[in-house]
Design a protein around this motif. Structure first.
Motif, PDB file in Angstrom:
ATOM      1  N   ASN A 122      -2.756  -7.809  -7.312  1.00 46.40           N
ATOM      2  CA  ASN A 122      -1.537  -6.858  -6.552  1.00 46.40           C
ATOM      3  C   ASN A 122      -0.931  -8.107  -5.533  1.00 46.40           C
ATOM      4  N   ALA A 123       0.315  -7.796  -5.418  1.00 51.16           N
ATOM      5  CA  ALA A 123       1.141  -8.355  -4.200  1.00 51.16           C
ATOM      6  C   ALA A 123       1.778  -7.286  -3.884  1.00 51.16           C
ATOM      7  N   SER A 124       1.216  -6.244  -3.043  1.00 49.70           N
ATOM      8  CA  SER A 124       1.785  -5.097  -2.635  1.00 49.70           C
ATOM      9  C   SER A 124       2.111  -4.990  -1.346  1.00 49.70           C
ATOM     10  N   ALA A 125       1.065  -4.977  -0.445  1.00 50.71           N
ATOM     11  CA  ALA A 125       0.943  -4.722   1.295  1.00 50.71           C
ATOM     12  C   ALA A 125       2.068  -5.723   1.943  1.00 50.71           C
ATOM     13  N   LYS A 154       4.156 -11.014   0.651  1.00 49.45           N
ATOM     14  CA  LYS A 154       3.061  -9.700   0.461  1.00 49.45           C
ATOM     15  C   LYS A 154       1.810 -10.348   1.378  1.00 49.45           C
ATOM     16  N   HIS A 155       1.193  -9.319   2.062  1.00 54.44           N
ATOM     17  CA  HIS A 155       0.043  -9.685   2.642  1.00 54.44           C
ATOM     18  C   HIS A 155      -1.205  -9.119   2.233  1.00 54.44           C
ATOM     19  N   TYR A 156      -2.628  -9.455   2.349  1.00 54.99           N
ATOM     20  CA  TYR A 156      -3.627  -8.880   1.833  1.00 54.99           C
ATOM     21  C   TYR A 156      -3.575  -8.638   0.537  1.00 54.99           C
ATOM     22  N   CYS A 157      -3.282  -9.556  -0.082  1.00 49.71           N
ATOM     23  CA  CYS A 157      -3.302  -9.766  -1.652  1.00 49.71           C
ATOM     24  C   CYS A 157      -4.546  -9.966  -2.223  1.00 49.71           C
ATOM     25  N   PHE A 210       7.062 -15.101  -2.048  1.00 51.99           N
ATOM     26  CA  PHE A 210       7.976 -15.203  -3.392  1.00 51.99           C
ATOM     27  C   PHE A 210       9.237 -15.542  -2.686  1.00 51.99           C
ATOM     28  N   THR A 211       9.901 -17.193  -3.265  1.00 51.10           N
ATOM     29  CA  THR A 211      11.067 -17.498  -2.962  1.00 51.10           C
ATOM     30  C   THR A 211      11.932 -17.783  -4.013  1.00 51.10           C
TER      31      THR A 211
END
Length: 402
Positions: A122-125, A154-157, A210-211
């Motif tokens: 995931n990359a959700s939070a 995204k954090h906590y991935c 993401f850039t």
């Protein structure tokens, strides 16, 4: 055993592989925690033995492992090393999302990758914002060519450093929500190893940036508006979290009993030769066993409820009441596992005394892991939902929390 063997042997072979691997994982768990040594080899072993592909549907070449068996695998892994179990939990949720929201072509593509050993995490939070769960990472239509561009942090991935692909919860420029699916080596995708929690230290729960990352039209799955469609998605995610907490409790119980038998010294007041004969030590271990095994029993009960409803849900035949009832069973299991992991990991010291606090044992990792993991979502709201269901017949809120 290899990936081909598990297909031939079915669920039993997969369960046997998880037990064999867990025995190996447990040997280095304390050292990995102490030195923050990420379990790259262990995650690769799970992929090789087919555990990451456990829920791939049969029509796509997988086992479609049931929830009772899947939960047993996660509990076994978490007892050995809850970091490893948590590192692959979002991946399992991603598989379920593809089952729910993917087109047939997306399902063929990504399930084939899973059978080859891919890990899609995931990359959700996100950090900041007004409330937890707010989405600001954007998926915007390209003006110069077909497709989309993805921007934001995204954090906590969890599991990000082990992943081959990411699924990112994003806000489209038309206001809708999507899941973007893209490989980790895509230009514009950067992984930052910045997780420094006191527990669950080796879950690789870093930041994914993401850039201007390109996303093709067939690399995103549009989602229904939040809170409008009841599925099994939230309950599936939560039962795996409950399995992780239960595994922590079982590990702490086992360490406490072993230390009590082999190392602990009785206090003079007990008037016994061995700590294992001290009535208060016996009482503590008895209470710890009740908590850990009670959580284990409720976990199995909830898994059976999901095994009943999920096939119907995937066939669009399950009612809101059926799905809600299963979610309540999962909430009860999560409450019990939350309590067991925290209390049993703390009660260990009632058995071991001061000697158990020596850093070389690293027993405190059980409590640090439990306290860190149980902050994932507030269990108080699960108690509220359970109470509202039994008192007022209210179905639990619709959620997709991972």
């Amino acid at each position: 055993m290899n990936a081909i063997d598990y297909k031939l042997g079915g669920a039993q072979a997969l369960l046997a592989a998880s037990h064999q691997l867990s025995e190996e994982f447990a040997k280095g768990a304390a050292q990995r925690d102490a030195g923050r040594e990420l379990p790259h080899e262990q995650i690769q072993a799970l992929a090789k033995h087919g555990i990451l592909a456990a829920r791939v549907p049969r029509e796509f070449g997988g086992l479609d492992l049931g929830i009772v068996d899947l939960v047993a695998i996660y509990t076994t892994l978490a007892k050995a090393d809850p970091n490893i179990a948590q590192a692959i939990q979002p991946h399992a949720c991603g598989v379920e999302k593809i089952r729910l929201y993917g087109t047939p072509e997306q399902q063929r593509r990504y399930f084939a990758l899973l059978l080859e050993g891919a890990m899609i995490t995931n990359a959700s939070a996100e950090k900041g914002g007004g409330t937890v769960g707010e989405i600001r990472v954007s998926l915007s239509r390209r003006s110069d060519s077909p497709g989309w561009q993805l921007n934001g942090d995204k954090h906590y991935c969890t599991g990000s450093l082990f992943a081959s692909h990411f699924y990112a919860l994003v806000l489209r420029d038309d206001g809708g929500r999507s899941i973007a699916l893209l490989p980790r080596d895509r230009t514009g995708v950067d992984i930052i190893d910045d997780w420094d929690g006191m527990g669950q230290r080796t879950t690789a729960s870093g930041t994914v940036r993401f850039t201007q990352a390109d996303v093709a039209d067939d690399e995103h799955m549009p989602l229904p508006a939040a809170g409008t469609l009841r599925t099994h998605e939230g309950a599936f995610a939560q039962i795996l979290h409950a399995a992780i907490d239960t595994g922590i409790a079982l590990a702490a119980l086992e360490d406490a009993a072993r230390y009590g038998r082999e190392r602990a010294r009785p206090v003079p007041e007990a008037k016994v030769t061995h700590a294992s004969d001290d009535p208060y030590v016996l009482h503590a271990v008895g209470e710890m066993a009740m908590l850990a095994h009670g959580a284990e029993a409720l976990l199995e009960r909830a898994a059976r409820a999901l095994d009943t409803v999920i096939p119907r849900a995937l066939a669009n035949q399950a009612s809101d009441v059926e799905l809600g009832r299963a979610s309540i069973a999962v909430a009860e299991a999560k409450m019990a596992a939350n309590e067991a992991s925290l209390r049993v990991s703390e009660m260990l010291y009632r058995v071991g005394g001061a000697g158990a606090t020596v850093r070389g044992w690293n027993f405190d990792r059980h409590w640090r892991n439990a306290r860190t993991h149980t902050t994932h979502d507030p269990v108080a709201y699960k108690a509220k939902a359970v109470g509202d269901y039994y008192l007022n017949g209210a179905l639990p809120p619709i959620t997709t929390k991972i």
